[in-house]
Motif scaffolding. Structure first.
Motif, PDB file in Angstrom:
ATOM      1  N   HIS A  58      76.254 -43.908   4.999  1.00  0.00           N
ATOM      2  CA  HIS A  58      75.085 -43.811   4.114  1.00  0.00           C
ATOM      3  C   HIS A  58      75.002 -42.431   3.471  1.00  0.00           C
ATOM      4  O   HIS A  58      74.226 -42.211   2.550  1.00  0.00           O
ATOM      5  CB  HIS A  58      73.806 -44.157   4.870  1.00  0.00           C
ATOM      6  N   PHE A  59      75.815 -41.517   3.961  1.00  0.00           N
ATOM      7  CA  PHE A  59      75.931 -40.174   3.397  1.00  0.00           C
ATOM      8  C   PHE A  59      77.086 -40.176   2.388  1.00  0.00           C
ATOM      9  O   PHE A  59      77.016 -39.530   1.340  1.00  0.00           O
ATOM     10  CB  PHE A  59      76.208 -39.233   4.568  1.00  0.00           C
ATOM     11  N   TYR A  60      78.142 -40.920   2.701  1.00  0.00           N
ATOM     12  CA  TYR A  60      79.271 -41.031   1.778  1.00  0.00           C
ATOM     13  C   TYR A  60      79.042 -42.243   0.867  1.00  0.00           C
ATOM     14  O   TYR A  60      79.759 -43.237   0.897  1.00  0.00           O
ATOM     15  CB  TYR A  60      80.602 -41.147   2.528  1.00  0.00           C
ATOM     16  N   SER A  61      77.997 -42.166   0.067  1.00  0.00           N
ATOM     17  CA  SER A  61      77.647 -43.198  -0.926  1.00  0.00           C
ATOM     18  C   SER A  61      76.998 -42.434  -2.069  1.00  0.00           C
ATOM     19  O   SER A  61      76.422 -41.367  -1.851  1.00  0.00           O
ATOM     20  CB  SER A  61      76.593 -44.177  -0.392  1.00  0.00           C
ATOM     21  N   TYR A  62      77.075 -42.993  -3.269  1.00  0.00           N
ATOM     22  CA  TYR A  62      76.334 -42.367  -4.362  1.00  0.00           C
ATOM     23  C   TYR A  62      74.844 -42.437  -4.037  1.00  0.00           C
ATOM     24  O   TYR A  62      74.371 -43.473  -3.554  1.00  0.00           O
ATOM     25  CB  TYR A  62      76.586 -43.106  -5.677  1.00  0.00           C
ATOM     26  N   SER A  63      74.103 -41.380  -4.385  1.00  0.00           N
ATOM     27  CA  SER A  63      72.670 -41.359  -4.070  1.00  0.00           C
ATOM     28  C   SER A  63      71.934 -42.480  -4.803  1.00  0.00           C
ATOM     29  O   SER A  63      70.912 -42.969  -4.341  1.00  0.00           O
ATOM     30  CB  SER A  63      72.062 -40.014  -4.456  1.00  0.00           C
ATOM     31  N   PHE A  64      72.494 -42.906  -5.943  1.00  0.00           N
ATOM     32  CA  PHE A  64      71.823 -43.917  -6.758  1.00  0.00           C
ATOM     33  C   PHE A  64      72.364 -45.316  -6.469  1.00  0.00           C
ATOM     34  O   PHE A  64      71.952 -46.286  -7.108  1.00  0.00           O
ATOM     35  CB  PHE A  64      72.015 -43.589  -8.252  1.00  0.00           C
ATOM     36  N   ALA A  65      73.302 -45.441  -5.563  1.00  0.00           N
ATOM     37  CA  ALA A  65      73.883 -46.758  -5.273  1.00  0.00           C
ATOM     38  C   ALA A  65      74.107 -46.884  -3.768  1.00  0.00           C
ATOM     39  O   ALA A  65      75.236 -47.050  -3.303  1.00  0.00           O
ATOM     40  CB  ALA A  65      75.193 -46.943  -6.046  1.00  0.00           C
ATOM     41  N   LEU A  66      72.997 -46.781  -3.028  1.00  0.00           N
ATOM     42  CA  LEU A  66      73.121 -46.931  -1.574  1.00  0.00           C
ATOM     43  C   LEU A  66      73.579 -48.362  -1.268  1.00  0.00           C
ATOM     44  O   LEU A  66      73.359 -49.275  -2.066  1.00  0.00           O
ATOM     45  CB  LEU A  66      71.783 -46.628  -0.907  1.00  0.00           C
ATOM     46  N   MET A 226      67.742 -46.798   4.509  1.00  0.00           N
ATOM     47  CA  MET A 226      69.055 -46.161   4.249  1.00  0.00           C
ATOM     48  C   MET A 226      68.847 -44.728   3.792  1.00  0.00           C
ATOM     49  O   MET A 226      69.583 -43.816   4.172  1.00  0.00           O
ATOM     50  CB  MET A 226      69.798 -46.914   3.139  1.00  0.00           C
ATOM     51  N   LEU A 227      67.818 -44.571   2.986  1.00  0.00           N
ATOM     52  CA  LEU A 227      67.518 -43.232   2.466  1.00  0.00           C
ATOM     53  C   LEU A 227      67.168 -42.287   3.615  1.00  0.00           C
ATOM     54  O   LEU A 227      67.581 -41.125   3.641  1.00  0.00           O
ATOM     55  CB  LEU A 227      66.351 -43.347   1.480  1.00  0.00           C
ATOM     56  N   ALA A 228      66.429 -42.848   4.586  1.00  0.00           N
ATOM     57  CA  ALA A 228      66.030 -42.011   5.729  1.00  0.00           C
ATOM     58  C   ALA A 228      67.271 -41.579   6.512  1.00  0.00           C
ATOM     59  O   ALA A 228      67.408 -40.406   6.897  1.00  0.00           O
ATOM     60  CB  ALA A 228      65.061 -42.781   6.625  1.00  0.00           C
ATOM     61  N   ILE A 229      68.217 -42.521   6.728  1.00  0.00           N
ATOM     62  CA  ILE A 229      69.459 -42.169   7.442  1.00  0.00           C
ATOM     63  C   ILE A 229      70.208 -41.112   6.648  1.00  0.00           C
ATOM     64  O   ILE A 229      70.715 -40.124   7.178  1.00  0.00           O
ATOM     65  CB  ILE A 229      70.364 -43.410   7.621  1.00  0.00           C
ATOM     66  N   ARG A 230      70.264 -41.319   5.345  1.00  0.00           N
ATOM     67  CA  ARG A 230      70.996 -40.391   4.483  1.00  0.00           C
ATOM     68  C   ARG A 230      70.387 -38.993   4.551  1.00  0.00           C
ATOM     69  O   ARG A 230      71.102 -37.993   4.691  1.00  0.00           O
ATOM     70  CB  ARG A 230      70.927 -40.934   3.056  1.00  0.00           C
ATOM     71  N   GLU A 231      69.071 -38.957   4.484  1.00  0.00           N
ATOM     72  CA  GLU A 231      68.432 -37.638   4.486  1.00  0.00           C
ATOM     73  C   GLU A 231      68.607 -36.942   5.826  1.00  0.00           C
ATOM     74  O   GLU A 231      68.882 -35.747   5.886  1.00  0.00           O
ATOM     75  CB  GLU A 231      66.952 -37.773   4.113  1.00  0.00           C
ATOM     76  N   GLU A 232      68.500 -37.734   6.878  1.00  0.00           N
ATOM     77  CA  GLU A 232      68.669 -37.155   8.214  1.00  0.00           C
ATOM     78  C   GLU A 232      70.112 -36.629   8.377  1.00  0.00           C
ATOM     79  O   GLU A 232      70.337 -35.533   8.891  1.00  0.00           O
ATOM     80  CB  GLU A 232      68.373 -38.242   9.248  1.00  0.00           C
ATOM     81  N   THR A 233      71.081 -37.433   7.913  1.00  0.00           N
ATOM     82  CA  THR A 233      72.487 -37.017   8.034  1.00  0.00           C
ATOM     83  C   THR A 233      72.740 -35.772   7.184  1.00  0.00           C
ATOM     84  O   THR A 233      73.426 -34.843   7.613  1.00  0.00           O
ATOM     85  CB  THR A 233      73.435 -38.144   7.561  1.00  0.00           C
ATOM     86  N   THR A 234      72.180 -35.776   5.983  1.00  0.00           N
ATOM     87  CA  THR A 234      72.368 -34.628   5.096  1.00  0.00           C
ATOM     88  C   THR A 234      71.865 -33.361   5.781  1.00  0.00           C
ATOM     89  O   THR A 234      72.552 -32.334   5.820  1.00  0.00           O
ATOM     90  CB  THR A 234      71.590 -34.847   3.771  1.00  0.00           C
ATOM     91  N   ARG A 235      70.664 -33.467   6.351  1.00  0.00           N
ATOM     92  CA  ARG A 235      70.078 -32.297   7.015  1.00  0.00           C
ATOM     93  C   ARG A 235      70.954 -31.855   8.184  1.00  0.00           C
ATOM     94  O   ARG A 235      71.281 -30.679   8.346  1.00  0.00           O
ATOM     95  CB  ARG A 235      68.676 -32.631   7.525  1.00  0.00           C
TER      96      ARG A 235
END
Ligand SMILES: Cc1cc2nc3c(=O)[nH]c(=O)nc-3n(C[C@H](O)[C@H](O)[C@H](O)COP(=O)(O)OP(=O)(O)OC[C@H]3O[C@@H](n4cnc5c(N)ncnc54)[C@H](O)[C@@H]3O)c2cc1C
Length: 481
Positions: A58-66, A226-235
């Motif tokens: 979910h981190f290795y995905s385009y931010s606009f195409a989760l 998915m966004l929450a997972i992405r943000e958590e992973t990013t952080r």
């Protein structure tokens, strides 16, 4: 500049992104040249057993195409390739791609870029986006006798799927992420698996659980999950990894070291354990994430060979101690020529000087994107960019955001061209070289992060700083005409 014509070179992750963002900005005169007959870049070319992403999906995905359909935390390569194909279709990028078209020459003449492809096509553009990849040109080891090997031999990025593996004697040269993934995937299929190790690697354990149908159903109905997972992973990746690599004394690096040492301690045989123990600090080389390598290398049919390779003979690999390791298949997991960037394409700037000459001492780019005297020429994931264990999609998206702002600034000021000034380039390069000295990459290991003089080439500041720099171009650093 009204209605600029844009040529994008390469239809991998970065080129697809560029085409989408240009379309969103209302720039319609866009063509993408791709030398292969399919898109996907890295994920088209690498098909070896065990290939997975090593940053979470979910981190290795385009931010606009989760993508709610990711099967695993670290999905297999084929799934990632299918993702890029699907996104390209959904956004109409596939219609813009000219396949089988390798751009061979790209010269700034008479105020425009003149391009030529190897198969004889010619084109012109106001803006060129070079999305030609970093880990793209296989690096072949200089081992005597390779050509005389009577078994099958291929580079990991050119996997020969016609070669049977089950029950065969397989050798793997190299110990980067690719080799580790191959060994882990193959060990239970082959008769023997020999890993020829020149340098031991630190390995961080990374479990790779599948996403359940229930979880995927949840993602389909609630993209915020998915966004929450992405943000958590990013952080987690930025604060716990990317931002600390640039400070070799950071306490978090000691925690990473301790985690890798604890995983290494799971190797039961003390002799094997010490052979696998690197003699440099964790994260000095690109950290390897693995779900099972130490378990794999302890299988009875796995053999870690630490003697240097003397030569390859028809029957196998002869090591310096005189032993002949007989093999049916030899895999060269020896990485990529990371100093190539846009080359072998010949790029010639405003002053008629070939980029090859400008880069004689090694590639460099202002903000990892652009070079003086190459107006409106932007390299996504270009030299000196952030590399490490995080998503290069994030890097390319930030860079594309910056490029679009720069293009708009040029257009709204009634100018046509932007290239960084020589002064800005020199300042960026001097600051970069200074900062590189205190990074973890400069603590005494050999790696593909280093240039010919031994200095790390990657972005030597925090990822936060990269984000900040990409938020808005400093127009004073540009020669606008
Ligand atoms: C085995 C492997 C695993 C990886 N795992 C990860 C990971 O887990 N996370 C991560 O962030 N990154 C990973 N990467 C890095 C990966 O390369 C990037 O994430 C990303 O796919 C790069 O996309 P790109 O479009 O910039 O380059 P590429 O994918 O290399 O695509 C470049 C495209 O340009 C085309 N091209 C090149 N030159 C020309 C030319 N002159 N004319 C026309 N076409 C041209 C090529 O054919 C290719 O299709 C991995 C790389 C490898 C090799």
């Amino acid at each position: 500049m009204s209605g600029p014509r844009v040529v994008v070179i390469g239809a991998g992750m970065s080129g697809i992104l560029a085409a989408i963002k240009l379309g969103e900005a209302g720039i319609r005169d866009v063509v993408v040249y791709e030398k292969a007959d399919r898109l996907g870049g890295t994920w088209r070319e690498n098909t070896y057993p065990g290939l997975t992403c090593d940053v979470p999906s979910h981190f290795y995905s385009y931010s606009f195409a989760l993508n709610p359909e990711w099967s695993h935390r670290f999905p297999p390569g084929a799934e990632i390739e299918a993702y890029f194909e699907e996104v390209a279709r959904r956004y109409g990028v596939d219609r813009l791609i000219r396949y089988g078209a390798e751009v061979d020459r790209c010269a700034f003449e008479g105020g425009r870029w003149r391009l030529a492809t190897r198969d004889g096509r010619a084109d012109e553009a106001d803006i060129v986006i070079a999305a030609t990849g970093v880990l793209h040109h296989p690096s072949h080891p200089d081992i005597a006798g390779l050509d005389g090997f009577t078994g099958a031999c291929f580079h990991s990025a050119r996997w020969d799927h016609a070669v049977p593996l089950d029950g065969r004697r397989v050798g793997v040269v190299g110990t980067g992420s690719t080799a580790i993934q191959i060994v882990t995937a193959l060990v239970d299929r082959v008769a023997t698996l020999r890993l020829f190790q020149r340098t031991a690697q630190w390995i961080a354990p990374a479990a790779n659980p599948p996403y359940s149908e229930e979880e995927k159903e949840g993602f389909r109905h609630d993209p915020a999950a998915m966004l929450a997972i992405r943000e958590e992973t990013t952080r987690a990746f930025e604060d716990g990894f990317a931002n600390v690599l640039v400070d070799a004394d950071h306490p978090m690096l000691h925690a990473i070291q301790a985690g890798c040492e604890a995983y290494l301690d799971t190797v039961r045989d003390p002799v094997l354990r010490e052979k696998l123990r690197p003699n440099y600090r964790a994260a000095c080389k690109r950290l390897i994430m693995s779900d099972g390598f130490y378990e794999a290398i302890q299988r009875p049919n796995a053999i870690l060979v630490t003697e240097g390779i003397e030569r390859v003979e028809p029957a196998g690999v002869r090591t310096r101690d005189g032993a002949l390791h007989e093999l049916d298949v030899l895999v060269l997991a020896t990485g990529f020529r990371v100093d190539q960037f846009v080359r072998p394409m010949r790029v010639v700037g405003r002053d008629g000087v070939p980029l090859d000459d400008v880069w004689r001492d090694g590639p460099f780019a202002y903000m990892a994107l652009t070079v003086p005297e190459l107006p409106n020429f932007f390299m996504l994931n270009g030299p000196n960019g952030p590399v490490g264990n995080f998503s290069l999609i994030d890097v390319a998206e930030l860079q594309m955001h910056y490029v679009m702002q720069l293009v708009e600034a040029v257009r709204s000021s009634g100018r046509r061209e932007a290239s960084p000034t020589r002064a800005a380039m020199a300042r960026f390069d001097a600051d970069r070289r200074q900062a590189a000295k205190t990074t973890i990459w400069n603590t005494g290991c050999k790696s593909w992060y280093l240039d010919a003089t031994g200095l790390p080439t990657a972005w030597p500041w925090t990822f936060r700083r990269f984000r900040d720099e990409m938020a808005q171009p400093r127009l004073d650093d540009f020669d606008l005409r």
